[in-house]
Motif scaffolding. Structure first.
Motif, PDB file in Angstrom:
ATOM      1  N   GLU A 110       1.287  10.764   7.353  1.00 36.91           N
ATOM      2  CA  GLU A 110       2.508  10.347   6.655  1.00 36.91           C
ATOM      3  C   GLU A 110       2.891   8.944   7.108  1.00 36.91           C
ATOM      4  OE1 GLU A 110       7.215  11.745   6.228  1.00 36.91           O
ATOM      5  OE2 GLU A 110       5.764  13.020   7.272  1.00 36.91           O
ATOM      6  N   ARG A 111       3.131   8.074   6.173  1.00 35.65           N
ATOM      7  CA  ARG A 111       3.503   6.684   6.471  1.00 35.65           C
ATOM      8  C   ARG A 111       5.029   6.589   6.505  1.00 35.65           C
ATOM      9  NH1 ARG A 111      -0.503   2.790   5.173  1.00 35.65           N
ATOM     10  NH2 ARG A 111       1.026   1.422   4.205  1.00 35.65           N
ATOM     11  N   VAL A 112       5.559   6.338   7.709  1.00 35.38           N
ATOM     12  CA  VAL A 112       7.001   6.403   7.944  1.00 35.38           C
ATOM     13  C   VAL A 112       7.544   5.020   8.304  1.00 35.38           C
ATOM     14  CG1 VAL A 112       8.832   7.422   9.354  1.00 35.38           C
ATOM     15  CG2 VAL A 112       6.819   8.795   8.733  1.00 35.38           C
ATOM     16  N   VAL A 113       8.654   4.666   7.682  1.00 31.95           N
ATOM     17  CA  VAL A 113       9.377   3.446   8.034  1.00 31.95           C
ATOM     18  C   VAL A 113      10.700   3.834   8.687  1.00 31.95           C
ATOM     19  CG1 VAL A 113      10.478   1.336   7.190  1.00 31.95           C
ATOM     20  CG2 VAL A 113       8.368   2.166   6.109  1.00 31.95           C
ATOM     21  N   VAL A 114      10.944   3.310   9.875  1.00 34.16           N
ATOM     22  CA  VAL A 114      12.245   3.453  10.530  1.00 34.16           C
ATOM     23  C   VAL A 114      13.031   2.182  10.252  1.00 34.16           C
ATOM     24  CG1 VAL A 114      13.472   3.667  12.717  1.00 34.16           C
ATOM     25  CG2 VAL A 114      11.394   5.002  12.324  1.00 34.16           C
ATOM     26  N   LEU A 115      14.170   2.340   9.622  1.00 36.62           N
ATOM     27  CA  LEU A 115      14.990   1.193   9.254  1.00 36.62           C
ATOM     28  C   LEU A 115      15.911   0.861  10.433  1.00 36.62           C
ATOM     29  CD1 LEU A 115      16.809   0.939   5.820  1.00 36.62           C
ATOM     30  CD2 LEU A 115      17.292  -0.462   7.800  1.00 36.62           C
ATOM     31  N   LEU A 116      15.677  -0.298  11.046  1.00 37.35           N
ATOM     32  CA  LEU A 116      16.523  -0.759  12.149  1.00 37.35           C
ATOM     33  C   LEU A 116      17.583  -1.681  11.562  1.00 37.35           C
ATOM     34  CD1 LEU A 116      13.805  -1.404  14.888  1.00 37.35           C
ATOM     35  CD2 LEU A 116      15.155   0.664  14.447  1.00 37.35           C
ATOM     36  N   CYS A 117      18.803  -1.176  11.471  1.00 32.08           N
ATOM     37  CA  CYS A 117      19.774  -1.812  10.578  1.00 32.08           C
ATOM     38  C   CYS A 117      20.774  -2.745  11.238  1.00 32.08           C
ATOM     39  CB  CYS A 117      20.516  -0.739   9.781  1.00 32.08           C
ATOM     40  SG  CYS A 117      21.383   0.479  10.797  1.00 32.08           S
ATOM     41  N   GLY A 118      20.894  -2.753  12.577  1.00 35.19           N
ATOM     42  CA  GLY A 118      21.893  -3.627  13.169  1.00 35.19           C
ATOM     43  C   GLY A 118      21.676  -3.880  14.655  1.00 35.19           C
ATOM     44  N   ALA A 119      22.142  -5.026  15.121  1.00 39.24           N
ATOM     45  CA  ALA A 119      21.925  -5.410  16.526  1.00 39.24           C
ATOM     46  C   ALA A 119      23.147  -6.068  17.141  1.00 39.24           C
ATOM     47  CB  ALA A 119      20.727  -6.343  16.636  1.00 39.24           C
ATOM     48  N   ASN A 120      24.329  -5.703  16.691  1.00 33.14           N
ATOM     49  CA  ASN A 120      25.532  -6.295  17.273  1.00 33.14           C
ATOM     50  C   ASN A 120      25.937  -5.488  18.501  1.00 33.14           C
ATOM     51  OD1 ASN A 120      26.085  -8.530  15.477  1.00 33.14           O
ATOM     52  ND2 ASN A 120      26.339  -6.954  13.911  1.00 33.14           N
ATOM     53  N   ASP A 167       0.814  -1.208   0.000  1.00 32.86           N
ATOM     54  CA  ASP A 167       0.000   0.000   0.000  1.00 32.86           C
ATOM     55  C   ASP A 167       0.853   1.267   0.000  1.00 32.86           C
ATOM     56  OD1 ASP A 167      -2.329  -1.475  -0.025  1.00 32.86           O
ATOM     57  OD2 ASP A 167      -2.510  -1.490   2.162  1.00 32.86           O
ATOM     58  N   GLY A 168       2.169   1.068   0.044  1.00 34.38           N
ATOM     59  CA  GLY A 168       3.091   2.182  -0.065  1.00 34.38           C
ATOM     60  C   GLY A 168       3.492   2.788   1.266  1.00 34.38           C
ATOM     61  N   PHE A 169       4.521   3.601   1.219  1.00 32.66           N
ATOM     62  CA  PHE A 169       5.006   4.359   2.370  1.00 32.66           C
ATOM     63  C   PHE A 169       5.558   5.665   1.824  1.00 32.66           C
ATOM     64  CE2 PHE A 169       8.045   1.181   0.984  1.00 32.66           C
ATOM     65  CZ  PHE A 169       9.215   1.902   0.758  1.00 32.66           C
ATOM     66  N   ASP A 170       5.600   6.664   2.682  1.00 33.40           N
ATOM     67  CA  ASP A 170       6.014   7.992   2.235  1.00 33.40           C
ATOM     68  C   ASP A 170       7.486   8.285   2.494  1.00 33.40           C
ATOM     69  OD1 ASP A 170       3.305   8.950   1.488  1.00 33.40           O
ATOM     70  OD2 ASP A 170       2.924   8.720   3.635  1.00 33.40           O
ATOM     71  N   THR A 171       7.983   7.782   3.627  1.00 25.76           N
ATOM     72  CA  THR A 171       9.303   8.194   4.097  1.00 25.76           C
ATOM     73  C   THR A 171      10.028   7.018   4.739  1.00 25.76           C
ATOM     74  OG1 THR A 171       8.396  10.395   4.582  1.00 25.76           O
ATOM     75  CG2 THR A 171      10.520   9.861   5.575  1.00 25.76           C
ATOM     76  N   VAL A 172      11.345   6.946   4.513  1.00 27.99           N
ATOM     77  CA  VAL A 172      12.195   5.986   5.214  1.00 27.99           C
ATOM     78  C   VAL A 172      13.275   6.760   5.957  1.00 27.99           C
ATOM     79  CG1 VAL A 172      13.611   3.908   5.050  1.00 27.99           C
ATOM     80  CG2 VAL A 172      11.864   4.343   3.324  1.00 27.99           C
ATOM     81  N   LEU A 173      13.413   6.509   7.240  1.00 26.58           N
ATOM     82  CA  LEU A 173      14.466   7.115   8.052  1.00 26.58           C
ATOM     83  C   LEU A 173      15.619   6.123   8.157  1.00 26.58           C
ATOM     84  CD1 LEU A 173      12.358   8.667  10.949  1.00 26.58           C
ATOM     85  CD2 LEU A 173      13.256   9.819   8.931  1.00 26.58           C
ATOM     86  N   VAL A 174      16.814   6.575   7.775  1.00 24.06           N
ATOM     87  CA  VAL A 174      17.981   5.693   7.682  1.00 24.06           C
ATOM     88  C   VAL A 174      19.145   6.281   8.470  1.00 24.06           C
ATOM     89  CG1 VAL A 174      19.559   4.490   6.130  1.00 24.06           C
ATOM     90  CG2 VAL A 174      17.243   5.057   5.352  1.00 24.06           C
ATOM     91  N   ALA A 175      19.673   5.536   9.423  1.00 23.13           N
ATOM     92  CA  ALA A 175      20.886   5.955  10.127  1.00 23.13           C
ATOM     93  C   ALA A 175      22.065   5.900   9.159  1.00 23.13           C
ATOM     94  CB  ALA A 175      21.138   5.050  11.326  1.00 23.13           C
ATOM     95  N   ALA A 184      18.147  11.035   5.868  1.00 16.79           N
ATOM     96  CA  ALA A 184      19.343  10.604   6.592  1.00 16.79           C
ATOM     97  C   ALA A 184      19.250  11.062   8.043  1.00 16.79           C
ATOM     98  CB  ALA A 184      20.589  11.206   5.945  1.00 16.79           C
ATOM     99  N   VAL A 185      19.649  10.185   8.948  1.00 17.16           N
ATOM    100  CA  VAL A 185      19.730  10.536  10.368  1.00 17.16           C
ATOM    101  C   VAL A 185      21.147  10.260  10.839  1.00 17.16           C
ATOM    102  CG1 VAL A 185      18.738  10.246  12.660  1.00 17.16           C
ATOM    103  CG2 VAL A 185      17.316   9.819  10.636  1.00 17.16           C
ATOM    104  N   ALA A 193      19.761   5.475  16.265  1.00 16.64           N
ATOM    105  CA  ALA A 193      19.785   6.857  15.778  1.00 16.64           C
ATOM    106  C   ALA A 193      18.612   7.138  14.849  1.00 16.64           C
ATOM    107  CB  ALA A 193      21.109   7.139  15.066  1.00 16.64           C
ATOM    108  N   ALA A 194      18.251   6.168  14.015  1.00 15.83           N
ATOM    109  CA  ALA A 194      17.139   6.382  13.081  1.00 15.83           C
ATOM    110  C   ALA A 194      15.838   6.638  13.838  1.00 15.83           C
ATOM    111  CB  ALA A 194      16.991   5.177  12.158  1.00 15.83           C
TER     112      ALA A 194
END
Length: 307
Positions: free
Chosen positions: A289-299, A163-171, A193-194, A273-274
């Motif tokens: 606004e449909r926002v995706v927060v990209l959780l990129c790592g867990a080390n 259904d789509g998304f408007d924004t992606v927040l990326v660390a 960018a964050v 940070a994102a």
């Protein structure tokens, strides 16, 4: 410039060697892409697989294998990909690299060398080692195959939210992830960018009209502590006209704790940070606004600041 064509080719090349990571709905207009559940604990596994496989396709993968430099996550991805593909790997990390990442590197079978206090010093030593041994140097972020592989995350996300998304927040550290995401989704979503206030390489590159050296410190320096943004990331970010927002250490620590308290999601500081852009108010979504927060790592270590 990397485009959707290269990202699609990377997806085909990587195939099922990487996980299709879940998307979690957090509230009415917020989703998390759970890339911290990827093999080796971060998105970088996508890019490293593509980098090594593409080199092999071109006949550019020597018997000496690969050498990589990293604050931790790119090295883990390189070690994991090398192990799965039967390729020797040597990884250079700073002396400040978290013990949990160094231990995991050795678990994957890589030879680990700790050099200097920052990623830049480890990278310089890795380049010298590559020249000495003939091993292929695999850049942690500023490599076309690395960027295209990382971009497969964006393709996957688009398929998961039809259904789509408007924004992606990326660390952002060196920019290898945001570059791939821009290439994959720029035709239908905004990418933001964050960056930490204490490690803002892409922010400063956009402000100065090209990559420049920046000081590096703070709680997220092990994963976002690139002294200079990659040229590929800068070119794509500038061409797409993306914005960069800054968050301080206090906001990052708070966001990381909230991800655990509210959702039971354990991530490293750089990843948090994102989300800090949302929790601190550095980025204010518009109504609906449909926002995706990209959780990129867990080390990370579970003993570090979750409670």
């Amino acid at each position: 410039m990397i485009s959707l064509v290269e990202v699609s080719a990377a997806a085909e090349r990587i195939g099922d060697r990487v996980r299709r990571t879940p998307v979690m709905r957090a509230d009415r207009q917020l989703w998390f892409k759970l890339e911290q559940t990827q093999h080796a604990g971060s998105f970088k596994t996508r890019g490293m697989f593509n980098q090594v496989l593409a080199a092999a396709d071109r006949g550019e993968l020597p018997a000496a294998g690969i050498v990589a430099a990293s604050g931790g996550n790119a090295g883990l991805a390189a070690a994991y990909a090398a192990r799965e593909l039967g390729v020797p790997a040597e990884v250079y990390v700073p002396e400040t690299a978290p013990a949990v990442k160094v231990a995991k590197l050795r678990k994957y079978g890589a030879r680990v060398v700790q050099v200097g206090r920052e990623y830049a010093e480890a990278a310089a030593a890795a380049v010298v080692r590559s020249a000495e041994t003939g091993a292929r140097f695999c850049h942690a972020y500023d490599d076309p195959d690395m960027v295209a592989g990382n971009g497969t995350l964006g393709l996957e996300l688009s398929a998961q939210l039809p259904d789509g998304f408007d924004t992606v927040l990326v660390a952002v550290g060196g920019g290898g992830l945001i570059a791939g995401v821009i290439a994959a989704v720029r035709d239908h979503a905004r990418v933001i960018a964050v960056e930490p206030t204490t490690s803002a390489a892409l922010h400063e590159a956009l402000r100065h009209g090209g990559p420049v050296d920046v000081p590096v410190s703070g709680v997220a320096a092990d994963s976002l502590g690139a002294r200079r943004a990659g040229q590929i990331a800068y070119d794509l970010a500038a061409d797409a006209g993306i914005a960069s927002v800054l968050v301080d250490d206090k906001a990052i620590i708070d966001a990381r704790r909230r991800l655990w308290d509210d959702y039971r999601l354990a991530v490293e500081h750089g990843t948090a940070a994102a989300h800090a852009a949302i929790t601190s108010g550095a980025y204010l979504p518009a109504p609906d606004e449909r926002v995706v927060v990209l959780l990129c790592g867990a080390n990370t270590s579970l003993s570090e600041g979750f409670v």
